[in-house]
Design a protein around this motif. Structure first.
Motif, mmCIF file in Angstrom:
data_model
loop_
_atom_site.group_PDB
_atom_site.id
_atom_site.type_symbol
_atom_site.label_atom_id
_atom_site.label_comp_id
_atom_site.label_asym_id
_atom_site.label_seq_id
_atom_site.Cartn_x
_atom_site.Cartn_y
_atom_site.Cartn_z
ATOM 1 N N PRO A 79 31.783 12.300 15.188
ATOM 2 C CA PRO A 79 32.183 11.579 13.940
ATOM 3 C C PRO A 79 33.134 12.201 13.491
ATOM 4 C CG PRO A 79 30.207 12.457 13.782
ATOM 5 C CD PRO A 79 30.259 12.717 15.084
ATOM 6 N N GLU A 80 33.743 11.558 12.443
ATOM 7 C CA GLU A 80 34.848 12.390 11.672
ATOM 8 C C GLU A 80 33.900 12.863 10.582
ATOM 9 O OE1 GLU A 80 37.795 12.682 12.423
ATOM 10 O OE2 GLU A 80 38.203 11.251 13.795
ATOM 11 N N VAL A 81 34.531 14.148 10.172
ATOM 12 C CA VAL A 81 33.662 14.794 9.127
ATOM 13 C C VAL A 81 34.689 14.903 7.938
ATOM 14 C CG1 VAL A 81 32.563 16.908 8.381
ATOM 15 C CG2 VAL A 81 32.150 16.265 10.656
ATOM 16 N N GLY A 124 41.271 7.201 11.490
ATOM 17 C CA GLY A 124 41.880 8.421 12.280
ATOM 18 C C GLY A 124 42.730 9.039 11.663
ATOM 19 N N GLU A 125 42.666 8.886 10.107
ATOM 20 C CA GLU A 125 43.648 9.634 9.418
ATOM 21 C C GLU A 125 43.111 10.908 8.768
ATOM 22 O OE1 GLU A 125 45.959 7.128 6.516
ATOM 23 O OE2 GLU A 125 45.201 5.251 7.573
ATOM 24 N N SER A 126 43.962 11.536 7.927
ATOM 25 C CA SER A 126 43.513 12.823 7.603
ATOM 26 C C SER A 126 43.509 12.741 5.890
ATOM 27 C CB SER A 126 44.178 14.152 8.023
ATOM 28 O OG SER A 126 45.502 14.054 7.850
ATOM 29 N N VAL A 127 42.806 13.424 5.481
ATOM 30 C CA VAL A 127 42.913 13.461 3.515
ATOM 31 C C VAL A 127 42.651 14.784 3.018
ATOM 32 C CG1 VAL A 127 41.725 12.474 1.826
ATOM 33 C CG2 VAL A 127 41.772 10.998 3.846
ATOM 34 N N SER A 204 40.345 19.581 17.401
ATOM 35 C CA SER A 204 39.349 18.517 17.365
ATOM 36 C C SER A 204 39.982 17.642 16.005
ATOM 37 C CB SER A 204 38.098 18.823 17.070
ATOM 38 O OG SER A 204 38.134 19.740 15.737
ATOM 39 N N SER A 205 41.121 17.835 15.125
ATOM 40 C CA SER A 205 41.361 17.124 14.115
ATOM 41 C C SER A 205 42.959 16.961 14.056
ATOM 42 C CB SER A 205 40.520 17.792 13.106
ATOM 43 O OG SER A 205 41.365 18.547 12.367
ATOM 44 N N ARG A 206 43.429 15.695 13.344
ATOM 45 C CA ARG A 206 44.883 15.547 13.100
ATOM 46 C C ARG A 206 45.282 16.835 12.132
ATOM 47 N NH1 ARG A 206 45.890 9.876 13.853
ATOM 48 N NH2 ARG A 206 47.986 10.077 12.335
#
Length: 219
Positions: A79-81, A124-127, A204-206
């Motif tokens: 999952p996204e964290v 799927g975006e980054s914040v 592992s992330s954008r």
């Protein structure tokens, strides 16, 4: 997303969990599927409940949020964290992003901002909060830029031209739909290129991709 985001809350303070549950669990776009009081419980809950997003605190007993994020994100279909914490230091921010967190917010964020962040990372975006963005830019100014640039460019050399195009667009803050429009690709194709780039670069992330692209001076 067409179905509600399956959300796991992780915080050692039961009052904070109750507040977040009340705030987020009542929205039609989010389904609260579980809670955990420390990083070890979070890892077990991710395995058992398979959330889409984990809203993760950092300072917790037994296992902290950064260590838990590292463990969670190393598995397939993780999952996204999204980190939500009172800790705003450079070290906590950088360590969380290196661990694979897709976003980083402070607990003084407005409820609407937290909800929007959950939905964005699920898509799927980054914040990053404005404060976190400033901290990253300050961090990027330290160290030897020549060494960072050389290392980053060597890593990106593993990618195909199209994969590099996608990475550059991610670093520019574009969503998958915007990247697809600019590069004249299908969204599914963009996601494939993105997944391939993450695998080749062992990221592992954008956010991690964006940091690497900035080091390489792609943007």
């Amino acid at each position: 997303m067409s179905s509600p985001v399956r959300l796991l809350l992780v915080d050692d303070d039961p009052l904070v969990r109750a507040g977040l549950a009340s705030m987020l669990g009542g929205t039609p776009s989010v389904q609260l599927i579980g809670e955990a009081a420390n990083g070890r419980e979070a890892i077990d809950a991710v395995r058992d409940l398979r959330p889409d997003v984990v809203l993760m605190d950092i300072g917790m007993p037994v296992l902290d949020g950064v260590a838990a994020t590292t463990e969670i994100r190393r598995h397939a279909a993780a999952p996204e964290v999204l980190i939500l914490t009172t800790f705003g230091s450079d070290d906590h921010l950088i360590n969380a992003l290196r661990a694979g967190a897709a976003g980083y917010l402070l607990k003084d964020a407005a409820p609407a901002e937290i909800l929007a962040a959950v939905l964005k990372v699920a898509a799927g975006e980054s914040v990053l909060s404005p404060q976190s963005t400033r901290q990253l830019m300050t961090q990027a100014a330290h160290g030897d830029p020549g060494t960072r640039r050389t290392t980053a460019r060597a890593a990106l050399a593993q990618l195909t031209d199209r994969e590099r195009d996608v990475v550059q667009a991610v670093a520019e803050g574009k969503t998958n739909a915007e990247i697809a429009d600019v590069l004249q690709l299908g969204v599914a194709t963009v996601k494939t290129h993105l997944a391939n780039a993450l695998t080749k670069l062992q990221l592992s992330s954008r956010v991690q991709l964006a940091l690497l692209a900035h080091d390489a001076e792609l943007v």
